[in-house]
Design an enzyme around this catalytic site. Structure first.
Site, PDB file in Angstrom:
ATOM      1  N   MET A 162       7.819 -25.995 -43.738  1.00  0.00           N
ATOM      2  CA  MET A 162       7.841 -26.644 -44.828  1.00  0.00           C
ATOM      3  C   MET A 162       6.544 -26.815 -45.566  1.00  0.00           C
ATOM      4  O   MET A 162       5.500 -26.994 -44.886  1.00  0.00           O
ATOM      5  CB  MET A 162       8.198 -28.285 -44.845  1.00  0.00           C
ATOM      6  CG  MET A 162       8.334 -28.882 -46.305  1.00  0.00           C
ATOM      7  SD  MET A 162       8.968 -30.408 -46.006  1.00  0.00           S
ATOM      8  CE  MET A 162       9.108 -30.976 -47.830  1.00  0.00           C
ATOM      9  N   HIS A 216       6.655 -33.401 -54.563  1.00  0.00           N
ATOM     10  CA  HIS A 216       7.668 -32.370 -54.546  1.00  0.00           C
ATOM     11  C   HIS A 216       8.075 -32.267 -52.898  1.00  0.00           C
ATOM     12  O   HIS A 216       9.349 -31.893 -53.062  1.00  0.00           O
ATOM     13  CB  HIS A 216       6.864 -30.852 -54.873  1.00  0.00           C
ATOM     14  CG  HIS A 216       6.464 -30.668 -56.029  1.00  0.00           C
ATOM     15  ND1 HIS A 216       7.255 -30.873 -57.153  1.00  0.00           N
ATOM     16  CD2 HIS A 216       5.396 -30.719 -56.807  1.00  0.00           C
ATOM     17  CE1 HIS A 216       6.637 -30.780 -58.468  1.00  0.00           C
ATOM     18  NE2 HIS A 216       5.460 -30.680 -58.124  1.00  0.00           N
ATOM     19  N   GLY A 217       7.537 -32.487 -52.246  1.00  0.00           N
ATOM     20  CA  GLY A 217       7.860 -32.475 -50.672  1.00  0.00           C
ATOM     21  C   GLY A 217       8.684 -33.493 -50.554  1.00  0.00           C
ATOM     22  O   GLY A 217       9.975 -33.337 -49.859  1.00  0.00           O
ATOM     23  N   ALA A 218       8.809 -34.795 -51.220  1.00  0.00           N
ATOM     24  CA  ALA A 218       9.875 -35.698 -51.042  1.00  0.00           C
ATOM     25  C   ALA A 218      11.124 -35.267 -51.644  1.00  0.00           C
ATOM     26  O   ALA A 218      12.260 -35.505 -51.251  1.00  0.00           O
ATOM     27  CB  ALA A 218       9.531 -37.067 -51.532  1.00  0.00           C
ATOM     28  N   GLN A 221       0.485 -29.830 -54.887  1.00  0.00           N
ATOM     29  CA  GLN A 221       0.609 -31.037 -53.767  1.00  0.00           C
ATOM     30  C   GLN A 221      -0.058 -32.298 -54.531  1.00  0.00           C
ATOM     31  O   GLN A 221      -0.770 -32.285 -55.312  1.00  0.00           O
ATOM     32  CB  GLN A 221      -0.480 -30.713 -52.716  1.00  0.00           C
ATOM     33  CG  GLN A 221       0.070 -29.440 -51.881  1.00  0.00           C
ATOM     34  CD  GLN A 221      -0.895 -29.035 -50.653  1.00  0.00           C
ATOM     35  OE1 GLN A 221      -1.883 -29.686 -50.328  1.00  0.00           O
ATOM     36  NE2 GLN A 221      -0.422 -28.103 -49.840  1.00  0.00           N
ATOM     37  N   GLY A 222       0.768 -33.218 -53.895  1.00  0.00           N
ATOM     38  CA  GLY A 222       0.211 -34.761 -54.487  1.00  0.00           C
ATOM     39  C   GLY A 222       1.207 -34.893 -55.617  1.00  0.00           C
ATOM     40  O   GLY A 222       0.699 -36.080 -56.109  1.00  0.00           O
ATOM     41  N   GLU A 241      11.482 -29.494 -36.141  1.00  0.00           N
ATOM     42  CA  GLU A 241      10.833 -28.726 -34.876  1.00  0.00           C
ATOM     43  C   GLU A 241       9.448 -29.156 -34.905  1.00  0.00           C
ATOM     44  O   GLU A 241       8.683 -28.763 -35.917  1.00  0.00           O
ATOM     45  CB  GLU A 241      10.976 -27.287 -35.142  1.00  0.00           C
ATOM     46  CG  GLU A 241      10.488 -26.488 -34.015  1.00  0.00           C
ATOM     47  CD  GLU A 241      10.429 -25.108 -34.280  1.00  0.00           C
ATOM     48  OE1 GLU A 241       9.524 -24.364 -33.925  1.00  0.00           O
ATOM     49  OE2 GLU A 241      11.330 -24.482 -35.096  1.00  0.00           O
TER      50      GLU A 241
END
Length: 435
Positions: free
Chosen positions: A257, A268-270, A264-265, A292
Site C-alpha cells: 500500500m 487518502h490511505g484511510a 500524503q497527509g 502481510e
C-alpha cells in the site's frame, strides 16, 4: 603528474622497508589527503534521486515539485551512498497520469576526471534494473508525451468518489478509487512503472508477479482540469492477494500500500483501505481480510478504519461495550465487515476506552484489568508450558527459567505494554473526533 601516478608511488613507498620516520609521516599525510579528495566524490543517494509527478511542462524545472526517496538501500547498499560523482542528480520524472518516465543522470564532475584509475559506481545501471523499457532520456521528448495525458483514463471499475478540502490550495479536490485486474488493457505496462515507487518508500519492497490472477489492484486518482479538459493524476495504490481458505473461501491479504508523497497527509490511505474493505464485504466467499507483515503506520491506519466501520454495528453499541468483548461482536464484525476476531477485539478496546470515564477510578481500573488480561494471556500460556518443562531441566537451566518468571519484572513489562497500547488507542480516538 596524474593523481593515479601519485597513488602508485605512495603504495610502492609503503612496501619499502628502509623508509625513515619522516618518510612514514609523509606517506600517512599523503594517504589522508587522498582519502579526503576521494570522499568529495561520495553522494547521499536519497538526496541525489529526484522524483516528480509532472502535470505541466513548467513542472520539470520547478524544484518545489521535487520529492526524494525515504530509502535507496535496495539499489545502492545499506549506506545509501554512490561514489564517483560531485553534484550527482538522478532524475526520475513521471507524467502525473500514465507515469510516462524521464530518466537522466547529471553531475558537476566525475572521479575519472581527477583520478584516472578509480572507477565510479554505475548509478545509471542500477536504475535501469528497475524501470521498464520505453522511458525518455530527452526532456523535449518527455514534454511532448505530456500532451497525450488528456487521453489517459483510469483503469478498471470505479468503486468510490470522494472530496478533500485543501486549505493551502483553497479548494475542494475530487478523487476516485478504481478496482483493476491485470487483464485490463494497458494496465500491466502502467503497473510496471507504478511499482518502481515501492523501492523508494517501502523498506523491504519487492515486485510482484502480476500474471497470477489472484492479485487484485486498487488505484487512487485525482480528477482535475487543465485548459477545460478533465485529466487524472496517480495518487496511490494497494495490491491484495486472494489466498484460498478450505473448503470454499478466500482470505484477501493486503500486500503493498502506497500513497505517493505529494498526496500524503490528506486522508487518502484511510479512504483507500475503507473502500477495499467495503468491496470485499460484498463478496460472500471472503472469510476475512488480513495484511502481510503490516508496518506500524499501517496498523495505525487499520485501527482507525476498522473502528470507524464497527462503531455503527449493533453489537458495538455503548450498552454492549460496557458488558465486555463478546462472541456477538466477533461474529458480526466477521460476517458484515470481514474483520477477524483479533482485530475485532482491538476495535472493542478502542471503543470501550472512548466511552470510559478514565477519571473514575473504578471504571479506569476495570478497563485496565481487562486490557492487561488480554496482553498477559500469551505470557500466561508460556508459563504453563515452562512449568511442564521444568521437571526435565538441570539445576542451572531451572535457575535461568525461574529468573525469566520474576513476577515484579513481569508486572513492569505488562504496565509498559498497557501504556503503549493506551497511547495508540488515544491517537485513534483523537483522529475519529477530528473526522
Amino acid at each position: 603528474m596524474q593523481q593515479c601516478t601519485e597513488m602508485a608511488v605512495l603504495v610502492e613507498a609503503s612496501n619499502t622497508c628502509s623508509l625513515s620516520t619522516h618518510h612514514n609521516f609523509s606517506l600517512t599525510n599523503g594517504m589522508n589527503a587522498m582519502e579526503k579528495k576521494l570522499a568529495e566524490y561520495k553522494c547521499d543517494t536519497n538526496e541525489a534521486i529526484c522524483l516528480k509527478l509532472v502535470r505541466f511542462a513548467e513542472d520539470v524545472d520547478d524544484e518545489s515539485t521535487t520529492f526524494h526517496p525515504e530509502y535507496s538501500h535496495q539499489l545502492y547498499g545499506d549506506d545509501e551512498v554512490a561514489f564517483g560523482y560531485k553534484g550527482l542528480q538522478i532524475q526520475l520524472y513521471y507524467s502525473a497520469g500514465n507515469l510516462s518516465t524521464l530518466f537522466k543522470v547529471k553531475y558537476t564532475s566525475k572521479v575519472t576526471e581527477t583520478f584516472d584509475c578509480v572507477e565510479p559506481d554505475d548509478v545509471e545501471g542500477k536504475i535501469r534494473e528497475i524501470i521498464p523499457a520505453g522511458f525518455c532520456c530527452n526532456t523535449d521528448d518527455f514534454i511532448s508525451l505530456l500532451e497525450k495525458e488528456a487521453n489517459f483514463k483510469p483503469f478498471g471499475t470505479l468503486l468510490h468518489t470522494y472530496h478533500v478540502h485543501n486549505v493551502e490550495e483553497g479548494g475542494d479536490f475530487t478523487y476516485q478509487i478504481h478496482k483493476v485486474d491485470v487483464s485490463c488493457p494497458g494496465f500491466k505496462e502502467y503497473h510496471e512503472r507504478l511499482q518502481t515507487f515501492l523501492m523508494w518508500f517501502i523498506e523491504t519492497a519487492s515486485f510482484i508477479d502480476v500474471d497470477d490472477d489472484r492479485w487484485d489492484f486498487f488505484l487512487v486518482f485525482e480528477k482535475y482540469n487543465k485548459d477545460g479538459e478533465t485529466l487524472f493524476a496517480t495518487v496511490g495504490y494497494m495490491t491484495v492477494y486472494n489466498y484460498y481458505v478450505y473448503p470454499d473461501k478466500t482470505r484477501p491479504r493486503v500486500s503493498q500500500m502506497l500513497v505517493l508523497p505529494p498526496f500524503q497527509g490528506e486522508g487518502h490511505g484511510a479512504q483507500l483501505l475503507e473502500a477495499v474493505h467495503r468491496f470485499y464485504c460484498n463478496l460472500p466467499k471472503v472469510q476475512d481480510i488480513t495484511a502481510e507483515d503490516p508496518s506500524e503506520n499501517y496498523v495505525k491506519l487499520r485501527d482507525y478504519v476498522l473502528v470507524k466501520l464497527c462503531q455503527t454495528l449493533p453489537s458495538f453499541s455503548s450498552d454492549k461495550l460496557s458488558l465486555g468483548f463478546s462472541d456477538d461482536m466477533a461474529t458480526e464484525a466477521r460476517e458484515k465487515l470481514k474483520i477477524n476476531k483479533k482485530h475485532a477485539r482491538r476495535v472493542y478496546e478502542i471503543l470501550r476506552l472512548r466511552m470510559t470515564d478514565m477519571s473514575d477510578e473504578t471504571k479506569a481500573r476495570d478497563y485496565r484489568l481487562e486490557v492487561k488480561r488480554r496482553l498477559f494471556a500469551p505470557t500466561k500460556k508460556n508459563q504453563r508450558e515452562m512449568t511442564k518443562m521444568m521437571k526435565c531441566l538441570r539445576p542451572e537451566e531451572l535457575a535461568s527459567h525461574i529468573s525469566q518468571m520474576d513476577t515484579a519484572l513481569q508486572h513492569e513489562e505488562l504496565e509498559k505494554s498497557y501504556q503503549e497500547v493506551l497511547a495508540e488507542y488515544r491517537r485513534v480516538i483523537e483522529r475519529l473526533a477530528q473526522a
